[in-house]
Scaffold this active site. Structure first.
Site, PDB file in Angstrom:
ATOM      1  CG  MET A 152      -1.902  -0.991   1.241  1.00 44.72           C
ATOM      2  SD  MET A 152      -3.600  -0.621   2.115  1.00 44.72           S
ATOM      3  CE  MET A 152      -2.921  -0.403   3.502  1.00 44.72           C
ATOM      4  CE1 TYR A 154       4.935   8.466   3.859  1.00 42.54           C
ATOM      5  CE2 TYR A 154       5.702   7.265   5.814  1.00 42.54           C
ATOM      6  CZ  TYR A 154       5.532   8.474   5.124  1.00 42.54           C
ATOM      7  OH  TYR A 154       5.964   9.452   5.804  1.00 42.54           O
ATOM      8  CG  LEU A 155       7.260   1.488  -0.566  1.00 41.64           C
ATOM      9  CD1 LEU A 155       8.369   0.883  -1.817  1.00 41.64           C
ATOM     10  CD2 LEU A 155       6.409   0.196  -0.308  1.00 41.64           C
ATOM     11  CG  HIS A 180       6.703  -2.120   2.550  1.00 36.90           C
ATOM     12  ND1 HIS A 180       6.830  -0.794   3.309  1.00 36.90           N
ATOM     13  CD2 HIS A 180       5.569  -2.619   2.563  1.00 36.90           C
ATOM     14  CE1 HIS A 180       5.474  -0.712   3.455  1.00 36.90           C
ATOM     15  NE2 HIS A 180       4.798  -1.530   3.079  1.00 36.90           N
ATOM     16  N   GLY A 222       5.010 -10.387   4.322  1.00 37.12           N
ATOM     17  CA  GLY A 222       5.608 -10.090   5.611  1.00 37.12           C
ATOM     18  C   GLY A 222       4.931 -10.957   6.742  1.00 37.12           C
ATOM     19  CD  GLN A 223       4.949 -14.731  10.641  1.00 34.98           C
ATOM     20  OE1 GLN A 223       4.815 -15.442   9.695  1.00 34.98           O
ATOM     21  NE2 GLN A 223       4.202 -15.203  11.862  1.00 34.98           N
ATOM     22  CG  MET A 249      10.860  -1.424  10.567  1.00 41.80           C
ATOM     23  SD  MET A 249      12.028  -1.273   9.116  1.00 41.80           S
ATOM     24  CE  MET A 249      13.431  -0.720  10.304  1.00 41.80           C
ATOM     25  NE  ARG A 268      -3.271   1.722   9.547  1.00 44.64           N
ATOM     26  CZ  ARG A 268      -3.709   0.813   8.880  1.00 44.64           C
ATOM     27  NH1 ARG A 268      -2.848  -0.450   8.881  1.00 44.64           N
ATOM     28  NH2 ARG A 268      -4.444   0.965   8.111  1.00 44.64           N
TER      29      ARG A 268
END
Length: 281
Positions: free
Chosen positions: A31, A33-34, A38, A148-149, A185, A188
């Site tokens: 989504m 805003y890396l 990411h 991601g986990q 990370m 938000r």
């Protein structure tokens, strides 16, 4: 010499570029805003595939009416600069109208595992996730897709969807990337003011507590949940949505822990609702 990174905004353009990509193709849906979490997925995709596609799409259908869709952080120019450094081949940035044209009303739903944890707190969330991810998989046609986990339930749901709908790709789940103090990370995290950010480290501390109790021989899930909850409540700005110790396939809460077990939590600090998890092996 590698080709310059290309950007597609239309589905038709993405499909045209896809036909030109060398196989296998790794795909990282985001989504935007890396952050380094990411980018760790992009690096893994780059290491394992001849071509890499990343999507940036803030998906409105996975946000509830009172959630942060309008204010979700966005910075496409910065994201593209970061992806170019990682030798990304194609970035797909569709508009909402491109993904959800007028009168759109077709949904992909995965039962049972979507009804717990995040699904119980955010009832329409996973219908939006599975629908948009299924659409992206059909458009991009990846060999492998990377998640991601940190979003453990999302990964479980997507793996189930891929298996049960016989989608021709492999879902790869990569380790959570953390700040030096342990906070997972997340885009938000930018919502946190300095005091909320300081207190938010308690999420990681609670998960470490669960691991320590498990290592010391504790097998009573209720006791570990109780200890975790008590630790989080020491932080006055923390508002707990859930603390869970569950079967990692069904997400049913456990009484007695038999490994593997998924320990997960969701806690609000001001505007930020943060999730995290560990697996007890």
């Amino acid at each position: 010499m590698p080709l310059a990174m290309r950007v597609a905004e239309a589905i038709a353009e993405m499909r045209r570029l896809r036909r030109e990509l060398a196989e296998p193709v790794g795909f990282v849906p985001t989504m935007g805003y890396l952050h380094d979490g990411h980018l760790s997925l992009v690096k893994r995709a780059r290491a394992e595939n001849a071509s890499v596609v990343v999507s940036i799409f803030v998906n409105p259908t996975q946000f509830g009416p009172q959630e942060d869709y309008a204010t979700y952080p966005r910075d496409t120019r910065r994201d593209l600069a970061l992806l170019e450094k990682e030798d990304t081949d194609v970035v797909f940035i569709p508009s909402v109208d491109e993904m959800y044209p007028p009168r759109f009303n077709s949904w992909v739903e995965v039962g049972q595992v979507t009804e717990r944890l995040e699904g119980a707190c955010r009832p329409s969330h996973f219908r939006g996730v599975t629908t948009v991810v299924a659409k992206l998989f059909h458009i991009v046609q990846p060999t492998k897709a990377y998640f991601g986990q940190k979003d453990a339930q999302q990964a479980i749901v997507i793996r189930k969807m891929v298996a049960e709908l016989n989608m021709n790709l492999e879902v790869v789940v990569c380790p959570t990337v953390r700040e030096p103090d342990g906070l997972a990370m997340s885009s938000r995290n930018t919502y946190l003011n300095p005091e909320e950010r300081r207190q938010a480290v308690v999420l990681y501390q609670a998960l470490k507590l669960a691991q320590d109790l498990w290592a010391q021989g504790e097998r009573n899930a209720a006791r570990i949940r109780q200890e975790m909850t008590a630790l989080i409540r020491k932080q006055p700005l923390a508002h707990i949505d859930y603390v869970s110790i569950a079967d990692p396939e069904t997400l049913e809460e456990l009484d007695t822990i038999k490994p593997p077990a998924l320990v997960s939590l969701a806690v609000k600090f001001g505007r930020a609702r943060l999730i995290d998890n560990v697996v007890l092996e």
